[in-house]
Design a protein around this motif. Structure first.
Motif, PDB file in Angstrom:
ATOM      1  N   ALA A 317       0.824  -1.203   0.000  1.00 44.01           N
ATOM      2  CA  ALA A 317       0.000   0.000   0.000  1.00 44.01           C
ATOM      3  C   ALA A 317       0.857   1.252   0.000  1.00 44.01           C
ATOM      4  O   ALA A 317       0.530   2.248  -0.661  1.00 44.01           O
ATOM      5  CB  ALA A 317      -0.934   0.002   1.213  1.00 44.01           C
ATOM      6  N   GLY A 318       1.979   1.215   0.716  1.00 41.21           N
ATOM      7  CA  GLY A 318       2.867   2.368   0.742  1.00 41.21           C
ATOM      8  C   GLY A 318       3.496   2.650  -0.608  1.00 41.21           C
ATOM      9  O   GLY A 318       3.553   3.804  -1.052  1.00 41.21           O
ATOM     10  N   ARG A 319       3.970   1.609  -1.279  1.00 46.07           N
ATOM     11  CA  ARG A 319       4.576   1.777  -2.601  1.00 46.07           C
ATOM     12  C   ARG A 319       3.554   2.308  -3.617  1.00 46.07           C
ATOM     13  O   ARG A 319       3.851   3.203  -4.415  1.00 46.07           O
ATOM     14  CB  ARG A 319       5.127   0.439  -3.096  1.00 46.07           C
ATOM     15  CG  ARG A 319       6.256  -0.145  -2.280  1.00 46.07           C
ATOM     16  CD  ARG A 319       7.533   0.631  -2.439  1.00 46.07           C
ATOM     17  NE  ARG A 319       8.675  -0.125  -1.934  1.00 46.07           N
ATOM     18  CZ  ARG A 319       9.852   0.393  -1.645  1.00 46.07           C
ATOM     19  NH1 ARG A 319      10.040   1.691  -1.795  1.00 46.07           N
ATOM     20  NH2 ARG A 319      10.837  -0.344  -1.193  1.00 46.07           N
ATOM     21  N   VAL A 320       2.347   1.746  -3.571  1.00 44.87           N
ATOM     22  CA  VAL A 320       1.326   2.142  -4.543  1.00 44.87           C
ATOM     23  C   VAL A 320       0.843   3.562  -4.277  1.00 44.87           C
ATOM     24  O   VAL A 320       0.664   4.356  -5.216  1.00 44.87           O
ATOM     25  CB  VAL A 320       0.155   1.142  -4.523  1.00 44.87           C
ATOM     26  CG1 VAL A 320      -0.999   1.651  -5.390  1.00 44.87           C
ATOM     27  CG2 VAL A 320       0.616  -0.217  -5.020  1.00 44.87           C
ATOM     28  N   ALA A 321       0.624   3.907  -3.019  1.00 43.29           N
ATOM     29  CA  ALA A 321       0.183   5.269  -2.713  1.00 43.29           C
ATOM     30  C   ALA A 321       1.237   6.290  -3.107  1.00 43.29           C
ATOM     31  O   ALA A 321       0.912   7.381  -3.596  1.00 43.29           O
ATOM     32  CB  ALA A 321      -0.152   5.391  -1.223  1.00 43.29           C
ATOM     33  N   GLU A 322       2.506   5.934  -2.923  1.00 43.73           N
ATOM     34  CA  GLU A 322       3.592   6.827  -3.344  1.00 43.73           C
ATOM     35  C   GLU A 322       3.549   7.040  -4.857  1.00 43.73           C
ATOM     36  O   GLU A 322       3.692   8.160  -5.354  1.00 43.73           O
ATOM     37  CB  GLU A 322       4.939   6.238  -2.923  1.00 43.73           C
ATOM     38  CG  GLU A 322       6.117   7.164  -3.127  1.00 43.73           C
ATOM     39  CD  GLU A 322       6.174   8.283  -2.111  1.00 43.73           C
ATOM     40  OE1 GLU A 322       6.781   9.329  -2.435  1.00 43.73           O
ATOM     41  OE2 GLU A 322       5.601   8.133  -1.012  1.00 43.73           O
ATOM     42  N   LEU A 323       3.336   5.952  -5.596  1.00 40.26           N
ATOM     43  CA  LEU A 323       3.211   6.063  -7.049  1.00 40.26           C
ATOM     44  C   LEU A 323       2.008   6.917  -7.426  1.00 40.26           C
ATOM     45  O   LEU A 323       2.088   7.768  -8.335  1.00 40.26           O
ATOM     46  CB  LEU A 323       3.071   4.666  -7.666  1.00 40.26           C
ATOM     47  CG  LEU A 323       2.776   4.609  -9.174  1.00 40.26           C
ATOM     48  CD1 LEU A 323       3.934   5.199  -9.978  1.00 40.26           C
ATOM     49  CD2 LEU A 323       2.489   3.167  -9.615  1.00 40.26           C
TER      50      LEU A 323
END
Length: 373
Positions: A317-323
């Protein structure tokens, strides 16, 4: 394991989204920030959470709560991520409530759970001490003193600690970790508010020879590690849900912009390159949502590997939200960097949520260690 909401959970989602859009939209965050509100959080809004049954979503009905589970807490957390609402929900309604529900004495539960559920009290969990989330490296100590304990140490990143009515402090005792319920007004407790980059609130808490009675212990002496881990896992899953909410809302805001902004006489949403990037992001958001739903469901099911599933969800979720927020700023162009547009606020919130309760690196290492690497 179904990864979709039930009818009741869908109703809760609609109620939470509707309530926050009406009473605490992004303009609410801007007002608290721009007015330099001394608390940075609305007590009236927290009481309204209590009236709606949101503040006590995981608190048993006998203590005034809704008696629901991790999935419902995640539904609330995702809704808060969409509106960027500063709220004690994660720190008080999830982390601290979980500790008290699982390990609090009858007296501690009677004193605090009904008040949290009603939105009348804020209880903050004080764990981390360094720049990074590291619950295994706690240095705060609790030495026996008379019929109680003497606490010494310092905590950082204590969510809403500057307005807390009580603190739950993790400290090392003789043979393990112990959790203590501490009155912030106790002699030797110093609290400094820290306004984070996303205009949400945390605090630094310093404990200098703080004397507490034996009845301040939550659970058992030296037995706080499992109690703390259970609360942190629920908090991590809810933080991941908030990341989903923030990332998806940034994406939806960007889609609306692509459908209205014209360049070279065409809507920019007609450009194939932006369509491909949007399609990729949509797929990633759906994968992250499934991962978080899986983690919340695993927690409700009491699976022994739930903690590792939570780590996968938090990292993803952190990686995707950053993207999502990076794409939002880029697709908005230059205006995406201005405070006038909301996408920059989402980027700041995602940065904080990524660090909260462990960033992707923390959770990747946790998974590696579990596999023996």
């Amino acid at each position: 394991m179904p990864l979709i909401l039930t009818e009741e959970q869908t109703m809760l989602k609609a109620a939470a989204d509707g309530f926050l859009n009406e009473h605490a939209p992004i303009a609410h965050l801007r007002k608290l920030r721009d007015s330099r509100d001394p608390d940075g959080v609305s007590r009236d809004l927290w009481r309204a959470f209590g009236e709606m049954g949101f503040a006590g979503v995981i608190i048993p009905e006998e203590h005034g709560g809704s008696g629901l589970g991790a999935v419902e807490a995640g539904v609330m957390a995702e809704a808060l991520g969409r509106t960027l609402t500063p709220s004690p929900f994660l720190g008080s309604g999830v982390l601290s409530a979980r500790v008290l529900v699982d390990g609090g004495s009858a007296e501690q539960q009677a004193a605090w759970l009904p008040r949290i559920a009603a939105g009348e009290a804020i209880v903050s969990l004080a764990v981390d001490e360094g720049a990074k989330h590291a619950p295994s490296r706690i240095a705060t100590t609790a030495e026996r003193s008379g019929n109680g304990f003497r606490l010494n140490g310092a905590k950082g990143f204590v969510l809403d600690g500057h307005v807390a009515d009580a603190l739950i402090v993790a400290a090392l005792t003789e043979n393990g970790l112990t959790l203590f319920l501490v009155d912030p007004k106790t002699a030797g407790v110093e609290i400094e508010r820290t306004v984070m980059v996303d205009a949400h609130n945390a605090a630094r808490v310093t404990l200098t020879d703080v004397e507490v009675d034996a009845d301040a212990v939550i659970g058992s002496v030296d037995g706080g590690e499992a109690l703390l881990e259970g609360a942190l896992n629920l908090g991590r899953a809810c933080a991941a849900a908030s990341l989903n909410g923030a990332g998806d809302q940034a994406f939806q805001t960007t889609l609306a912009y692509l459908r209205t902004r014209k360049q070279f006489g065409k809507l920019i949403g007609e450009f194939q390159a932006l369509q491909h990037r949007s399609a990729h992001l949509f797929s990633e958001i759906e994968i992250a949502r499934a991962a978080v739903m899986g983690a919340l469901t695993a927690l409700d099911a009491g699976r022994p590997d739930a903690g590792l599933i939570v780590s996968v969800a938090k990292a993803k979720a952190g990686r995707v939200a950053e993207l999502a927020v990076q794409e939002a700023v880029q697709m908005h162009g230059g205006v995406g960097m201005t405070d006038e547009f909301d996408v920059g606020l989402f980027m700041k919130r995602v940065r904080v949520l990524n660090e909260l309760l462990g960033d992707a690196g923390f959770h990747q290492e946790r998974m590696a260690r579990a596999q023996g690497f």
